[in-house]
Design an enzyme around this catalytic site. Structure first.
Site, PDB file in Angstrom:
ATOM      1  N   HIS A 156     -16.595 -16.486  17.638  1.00 25.96           N
ATOM      2  CA  HIS A 156     -16.678 -15.062  17.319  1.00 25.96           C
ATOM      3  C   HIS A 156     -15.600 -14.684  16.307  1.00 25.96           C
ATOM      4  CE1 HIS A 156     -19.210 -14.795  20.921  1.00 25.96           C
ATOM      5  NE2 HIS A 156     -19.646 -13.653  20.427  1.00 25.96           N
ATOM      6  N   LYS A 160     -12.225 -10.197  18.325  1.00 29.19           N
ATOM      7  CA  LYS A 160     -12.706 -10.208  19.714  1.00 29.19           C
ATOM      8  C   LYS A 160     -11.538 -10.470  20.656  1.00 29.19           C
ATOM      9  CE  LYS A 160     -16.407 -12.003  22.663  1.00 29.19           C
ATOM     10  NZ  LYS A 160     -16.766 -10.626  23.068  1.00 29.19           N
TER      11      LYS A 160
END
Length: 268
Positions: A156, A160
């Site tokens: 990600h 995040k």
């Protein structure tokens, strides 16, 4: 047909803006509220201002104002914020679509309790493709139950804040449940130094964070002489937005209850 009145939490964030745009483009939905945290520079501005598409809905931090006209709230924020929204929505009969990740056991229990008062669709990933992938993993786990090591790799963007991702954990839960295992007991979330041989019953996780990766997930079933990989890669958050709107439509005839994307997509 009466349009569904939907509010968006975190309306000035990346996902919030995507939701505002998707709702505005839908014929059967209307943006009825927009929320953001106190102190946000977006407070008091039109929810569609940054998109160049004014909606007539101002971003509020006060829940009573932001949700006054809403029948649904879509929330992809943080656990602490979502739980505050949850309490208000349960008390006022506002249905929720929750895509927030990182809840602990108490948070999940609070969601389940609130579902006795209002209808809630709670899933760590709203993508239709991801949830079909979950079903494929369930099928694969049945066939690869012996002689195959299972590893989950997720990637990600740099912003995040939780790891592994909620989607990766859900993939692990689906596989563990299919195999009759408890992910809390067999999940391996870090490896360093002399770890010894791999426990064949374990499910390993690896996390990558960098750049602007929207979300990549790969599950490896590694046997002797072959390896099967099942992957899903997101190139845009629009898939999460469209899945969320599909969930809102699913809740239209529900007054209470806790549902997930398997229910929405008929994958049970």
């Amino acid at each position: 047909m009466t349009a569904l009145k939907i509010a968006v939490a975190g309306a000035s964030g990346r996902m919030g803006k995507m939701l505002v745009e998707a709702i505005s483009a839908a014929d059967d939905l209307v943006l009825a509220g927009a929320l953001d945290v106190p102190g946000s520079p977006a407070l008091g501005t039109d929810a569609g201002l940054s998109l160049g598409k004014p909606t007539g809905v101002l971003i509020e931090s006060d829940l009573a104002k932001g949700l006054a006209d809403a029948a649904y709230l879509i929330d992809f924020t943080r656990p602490e914020g979502t739980l505050k929204h949850l309490e208000y929505c349960a008390a006022h009969g506002i249905k929720m679509i929750i895509g927030t990740t990182g809840f602990d056991g108490a948070g999940k229990a609070a969601i389940a309790a609130a579902a006795q008062k209002t209808a809630i669709m709670f899933a760590p990933n709203m993508s239709v493709g991801v949830n079909v992938t979950m079903k494929l993993l369930e099928m694969a786990a049945k066939s690869f139950s012996h002689g195959y090591d299972i590893e989950i790799v997720e990637a990600h963007h740099r912003f995040k804040v939780d790891a592994p991702s909620g989607t990766a954990l859900k993939m692990g839960e689906v596989i563990a449940d299919t195999l009759g295992r408890d992910l809390n007991e067999v999940g391996v979330f870090s490896r360093e130094g002399v770890t010894g041989e791999r426990d064949p019953s374990s499910i390993g996780f690896a996390t990558i964070r960098g750049g602007d990766i929207v979300g990549d997930h790969t599950v490896l079933f590694a046997g002797i002489g072959e390896r099967v990989e099942i992957s899903h890669k997101s190139s845009s958050r629009v898939t999460y937005a469209h899945g969320s709107l599909r969930a809102a439509r699913f809740l239209q005839d529900k007054s209470t209850g806790l549902f997930d994307m398997y229910d929405v997509l008929g994958l049970r």
